[in-house]
Design a protein around this motif. Structure first.
Motif, short mmCIF file in Angstrom:
data_model
loop_
_atom_site.label_atom_id
_atom_site.label_comp_id
_atom_site.label_asym_id
_atom_site.label_seq_id
_atom_site.Cartn_x
_atom_site.Cartn_y
_atom_site.Cartn_z
N ALA A 12 1.46 5.65 7.28
CA ALA A 12 2.50 6.68 7.25
C ALA A 12 1.78 8.21 7.10
CB ALA A 12 3.72 6.47 6.80
N ILE A 13 2.24 9.10 7.97
CA ILE A 13 1.78 10.42 7.59
C ILE A 13 0.27 10.38 7.38
CG2 ILE A 13 3.76 11.34 6.65
CD1 ILE A 13 2.29 11.35 3.71
N GLY A 14 -0.47 9.67 8.37
CA GLY A 14 -1.86 9.63 8.37
C GLY A 14 -2.74 9.02 7.15
N THR A 15 -2.08 8.16 6.58
CA THR A 15 -2.78 7.44 5.39
C THR A 15 -1.98 6.09 5.41
OG1 THR A 15 -3.56 7.86 3.26
CG2 THR A 15 -1.21 8.36 3.50
N ALA A 16 -2.75 5.21 4.62
CA ALA A 16 -2.32 3.85 4.41
C ALA A 16 -1.61 3.84 2.86
CB ALA A 16 -3.59 2.92 4.14
N TRP A 17 -0.31 3.36 2.91
CA TRP A 17 0.37 3.23 1.75
C TRP A 17 0.40 1.54 1.18
CZ3 TRP A 17 4.41 7.16 0.01
CH2 TRP A 17 4.21 8.17 0.60
N ALA A 18 0.33 1.55 -0.05
CA ALA A 18 0.28 0.23 -0.70
C ALA A 18 1.52 0.42 -1.81
CB ALA A 18 -0.90 0.02 -1.46
N VAL A 19 2.65 -0.57 -1.58
CA VAL A 19 3.78 -0.58 -2.64
C VAL A 19 3.57 -1.86 -3.20
CG1 VAL A 19 6.04 -0.28 -2.95
CG2 VAL A 19 5.03 1.27 -0.98
N ASP A 20 3.41 -1.83 -4.43
CA ASP A 20 3.54 -3.13 -5.39
C ASP A 20 4.75 -2.91 -6.23
OD1 ASP A 20 1.02 -4.31 -4.39
OD2 ASP A 20 -0.03 -2.50 -5.56
N THR A 21 5.51 -4.18 -6.12
CA THR A 21 6.54 -4.36 -7.08
C THR A 21 6.84 -5.63 -7.37
OG1 THR A 21 7.59 -5.10 -4.97
CG2 THR A 21 8.06 -2.84 -5.43
N VAL A 33 12.93 3.50 2.91
CA VAL A 33 11.77 4.12 2.78
C VAL A 33 11.29 4.93 4.10
CG1 VAL A 33 9.40 3.79 2.24
CG2 VAL A 33 11.21 2.88 0.84
N ALA A 34 11.26 4.13 5.02
CA ALA A 34 10.66 4.58 6.34
C ALA A 34 11.63 5.74 6.98
CB ALA A 34 10.86 3.43 7.63
N ASP A 35 12.92 5.54 6.72
CA ASP A 35 13.71 6.83 7.11
C ASP A 35 13.37 8.18 6.42
OD1 ASP A 35 14.91 5.45 8.91
OD2 ASP A 35 16.94 5.17 7.69
N LEU A 36 13.18 7.96 5.25
CA LEU A 36 12.65 9.15 4.15
C LEU A 36 11.41 9.71 4.55
CD1 LEU A 36 12.96 11.03 1.62
CD2 LEU A 36 11.86 9.03 0.37
N VAL A 37 10.52 8.95 4.87
CA VAL A 37 9.05 9.24 5.23
C VAL A 37 9.33 9.85 6.54
CG1 VAL A 37 6.69 8.59 5.97
CG2 VAL A 37 8.02 7.55 3.78
N LYS A 142 1.73 15.55 -0.44
CA LYS A 142 1.71 13.73 -0.23
C LYS A 142 2.01 13.52 -1.72
CE LYS A 142 -2.03 11.76 0.75
NZ LYS A 142 -2.63 10.74 -0.17
N GLY A 143 1.86 14.25 -2.92
CA GLY A 143 2.19 13.44 -4.02
C GLY A 143 3.85 13.66 -4.06
#
Length: 285
Positions: A12-21, A33-37, A142-143
């Protein structure tokens, strides 16, 4: 190091996201999350013709939403601390250098200073900029989005570590260690940061988003030219927004100018590798 057992990856937004839970993120939460982004991209991207930034450029006053005051307040601090080198009206200068919506990556003219940030007006979340000025929140945006995604997951009951292309907010149960990539050799590290739960790490380097002879994305808004001297920065702070913004500001000022932000930092300039005494981790000589 993988900090938590469940992994979710997306672009998303031109970069790779990694979410660890610690637990699986549900479909409903992933959709949120997709709607927010998507909403943030529509509002803040200068690469879209149908977004708020295009309307600002055309001279409209635009409501940028409930998260806008926090981000724009941060820009006020960064602008003051860097004597104007960090300025969110720098988008036109980036376009002139070729970092434009069409990704021409070809310089179209001599660098020019950004419009003065003081020429923008704000009323809460409503922003007005001079007609033709191009908002670009690449220094801290981005941050800030990483924080918002993390907050959404934490509010949903998750312990989570969110990494968007190296901008990391860690809200896991235990500390993690993150290597600091050598700016000229990605197979090497110049150090390791230890992130406690509730802290964030962001970095920036002039070898990323670079094109042409001496052209890259970190430009001095006072001149419109790519900055020289510092080549890479990393910042640990309580939020990813502050860490991201301070990582950009360090290309122009030393960490003591940013002490009100509560940061710890590592940076590389022409003299070598430096760190603040309180940086949580190791830096290699």
């Amino acid at each position: 190091m993988k900090p938590l057992p469940e992994s979710w990856r997306f672009d998303a937004i031109g970069t790779a996201w990694a979410v660890d839970t610690a637990a699986v993120v549900s479909t409903v939460q992933r959709d949120a999350v997709a709607d927010l982004v998507a909403q943030v991209d529509r509002t803040w991207s200068r690469f879209r013709e149908d977004g708020a930034v295009a309307r600002l450029r055309a001279g409209e006053s635009v409501d940028l939403g409930p998260g806008a005051p926090l981000l724009l307040d941060l820009y006020d601090l960064l602008h003051a601390a860097t004597d104007g080198a960090v300025n969110p009206l720098v988008g036109g200068g980036l376009e002139l250098l070729g970092y434009d919506a069409a990704y021409t990556l070809r310089q179209h003219g001599a660098p020019v200073p950004a419009p003065a940030w003081s020429s923008a007006t704000r009323d809460g979340s409503v922003l007005t900029v001079p007609t033709g000025a191009v908002l670009d929140v690449g220094a801290a945006g981005k941050g800030w989005l990483v924080d918002r995604v993390t907050d959404l997951l934490v509010a949903g009951g998750h312990t989570a570590t969110v990494d968007a292309g190296g901008d990391i907010a860690h809200h896991g149960a235990a500390p993690i260690r993150v290597a600091l990539e050598h700016p000229r050799d990605p197979s090497m590290a110049v150090g390791v940061a230890t992130l406690e739960p509730g802290t964030a790490l962001c970095g920036s380097a002039v070898n990323r988003r670079a094109w042409g002879e001496g052209l890259h994305h970190v430009i001095d808004a006072r001149t419109g030219a790519p900055t020289r001297g510092v080549v890479a920065t990393w910042v640990v702070a309580d939020t990813a927004a502050v860490a991201d913004g301070a990582a950009t500001a360090l290309f122009f000022v030393k960490p003591d100018r940013l002490e009100d932000l509560g940061i710890a930092a590592v940076w590389i300039d022409e003299a070598g590798l430096h760190s603040t005494p309180d940086f949580p981790g190791e830096v290699f000589a």
